[in-house]
Design a protein around this motif. Structure first.
Motif, mmCIF file in Angstrom:
data_model
loop_
_atom_site.group_PDB
_atom_site.id
_atom_site.type_symbol
_atom_site.label_atom_id
_atom_site.label_comp_id
_atom_site.label_asym_id
_atom_site.label_seq_id
_atom_site.Cartn_x
_atom_site.Cartn_y
_atom_site.Cartn_z
ATOM 1 N N LYS A 1 7.985 -1.995 -14.814
ATOM 2 C CA LYS A 1 6.764 -2.008 -15.638
ATOM 3 C C LYS A 1 6.448 -3.635 -15.606
ATOM 4 O O LYS A 1 5.119 -3.882 -15.651
ATOM 5 C CB LYS A 1 7.512 -1.632 -17.093
ATOM 6 N N LYS A 2 7.374 -4.448 -15.664
ATOM 7 C CA LYS A 2 6.952 -5.754 -15.727
ATOM 8 C C LYS A 2 6.210 -6.170 -14.390
ATOM 9 O O LYS A 2 5.145 -6.831 -14.469
ATOM 10 C CB LYS A 2 8.179 -6.693 -16.023
ATOM 11 N N GLN A 3 6.831 -5.799 -13.414
ATOM 12 C CA GLN A 3 6.195 -5.860 -11.962
ATOM 13 C C GLN A 3 4.856 -5.345 -11.945
ATOM 14 O O GLN A 3 3.832 -6.019 -11.465
ATOM 15 C CB GLN A 3 6.837 -5.487 -10.792
ATOM 16 N N ASN A 4 4.470 -4.219 -12.443
ATOM 17 C CA ASN A 4 3.338 -3.449 -12.608
ATOM 18 C C ASN A 4 2.267 -4.428 -13.470
ATOM 19 O O ASN A 4 1.262 -4.453 -13.233
ATOM 20 C CB ASN A 4 3.271 -2.049 -13.200
ATOM 21 N N LEU A 5 2.837 -5.057 -14.635
ATOM 22 C CA LEU A 5 1.899 -5.679 -15.455
ATOM 23 C C LEU A 5 1.432 -6.936 -14.652
ATOM 24 O O LEU A 5 0.401 -7.451 -14.824
ATOM 25 C CB LEU A 5 2.704 -6.061 -16.771
ATOM 26 N N GLU A 6 2.419 -7.649 -14.073
ATOM 27 C CA GLU A 6 2.097 -8.653 -13.406
ATOM 28 C C GLU A 6 1.245 -8.418 -12.065
ATOM 29 O O GLU A 6 0.160 -9.129 -11.880
ATOM 30 C CB GLU A 6 3.578 -9.320 -12.694
ATOM 31 N N ARG B 1 -0.830 -5.905 -12.027
ATOM 32 C CA ARG B 1 -2.306 -5.692 -12.508
ATOM 33 C C ARG B 1 -2.918 -6.991 -13.038
ATOM 34 O O ARG B 1 -4.108 -7.245 -12.786
ATOM 35 C CB ARG B 1 -2.010 -4.921 -13.747
ATOM 36 N N GLU B 2 -2.314 -7.989 -13.613
ATOM 37 C CA GLU B 2 -2.927 -9.252 -13.966
ATOM 38 C C GLU B 2 -3.465 -9.889 -12.700
ATOM 39 O O GLU B 2 -4.336 -10.477 -12.657
ATOM 40 C CB GLU B 2 -1.808 -9.944 -14.810
ATOM 41 N N THR B 3 -2.564 -10.000 -11.670
ATOM 42 C CA THR B 3 -2.842 -10.686 -10.372
ATOM 43 C C THR B 3 -4.035 -9.989 -10.021
ATOM 44 O O THR B 3 -4.991 -10.481 -9.187
ATOM 45 C CB THR B 3 -1.808 -10.393 -9.310
ATOM 46 N N GLN C 1 -6.552 -8.295 -11.455
ATOM 47 C CA GLN C 1 -7.732 -8.749 -12.137
ATOM 48 C C GLN C 1 -8.175 -10.094 -12.151
ATOM 49 O O GLN C 1 -9.312 -10.248 -11.906
ATOM 50 C CB GLN C 1 -7.243 -8.528 -13.730
#
Length: 206
Positions: free
Chosen positions: A76-81, A83-85, A87
């Protein structure tokens, strides 16, 4: 007379069938007693093994659940990172596209240049100017490490002074690297206003 002798005498007094039944019953009783003696500890051992297995299974489930939760949290943390990258990358792409669209005029494009000349000629006619000479020639002169002269344009004609100035302002309004080299406006012997306009077109070095 002993108890054993009395029991033997009584046993002998029974008929053959009775004695067989008593012997069979006694054998079954012995077997049952032996079975119970062996089965009870075995049952307890089975129950203890089942209890141990249940506890072990509980531990395995708990350990796997914790590991799974950690893995899920990591993903989940990797996915958030990620997604942020993405964006940030998308925002940077839009910014670069916006900048590129605003700076596209620094590149000399032959088709766009010819289209500009056609528009200048049409505007001259619209303004009522007489065009006697309209020519362009290629040029290759370095102005800076990044910019070079790509073409020179020469226009000669006659018409109203105000319309000549309007044509000049129209040429300078193009989103292109243009520089007016010279403008000459004068009257001939008949009082007609003549003009000469020279300008250069530039572009970034490829």
């Amino acid at each position: 007379m002993s108890l054993l002798s009395e029991t033997e005498r009584q046993f002998e007094s029974y008929g053959a069938k009775t004695r067989s039944a008593l012997i069979g019953g006694a054998a079954l009783a012995v077997l049952a007693a032996g079975w119970l003696f062996w089965l009870e500890p075995l049952t307890e051992e089975i129950e203890a093994a089942q209890s141990r297995a249940a506890r072990l299974q509980s531990r395995i489930a708990a350990v796997n659940l914790r590991a799974l939760n950690r893995e899920l949290a990591r993903v989940k943390k990797q996915n958030l990172e990620l997604r942020e990258t993405l964006q940030k990358a998308d925002a940077a792409r839009r910014f670069l596209q916006s900048r590129a669209s605003r700076l596209d005029f620094i590149w000399f494009d032959q088709k766009r240049f010819l289209d500009m000349l056609d528009k200048v000629l049409r505007r001259s006619v619209t303004l009522g100017l007489r065009i006697d000479l309209f020519e362009s020639r290629p040029a290759a002169e370095a102005i800076s490490p990044l910019i070079e002269k790509r073409a020179h344009v020469h226009i000669e004609g006659a018409g109203d002074y105000g319309q000549i100035l309007r044509l000049l302002r129209y040429i300078e309004s193009f989103r292109a690297l243009l520089k007016t080299d010279s403008v000459r406006i004068g009257l001939d012997e008949q009082g007609e206003t003549h003009f000469r306009i020279d300008f250069d077109s530039y572009g970034a070095k490829p």
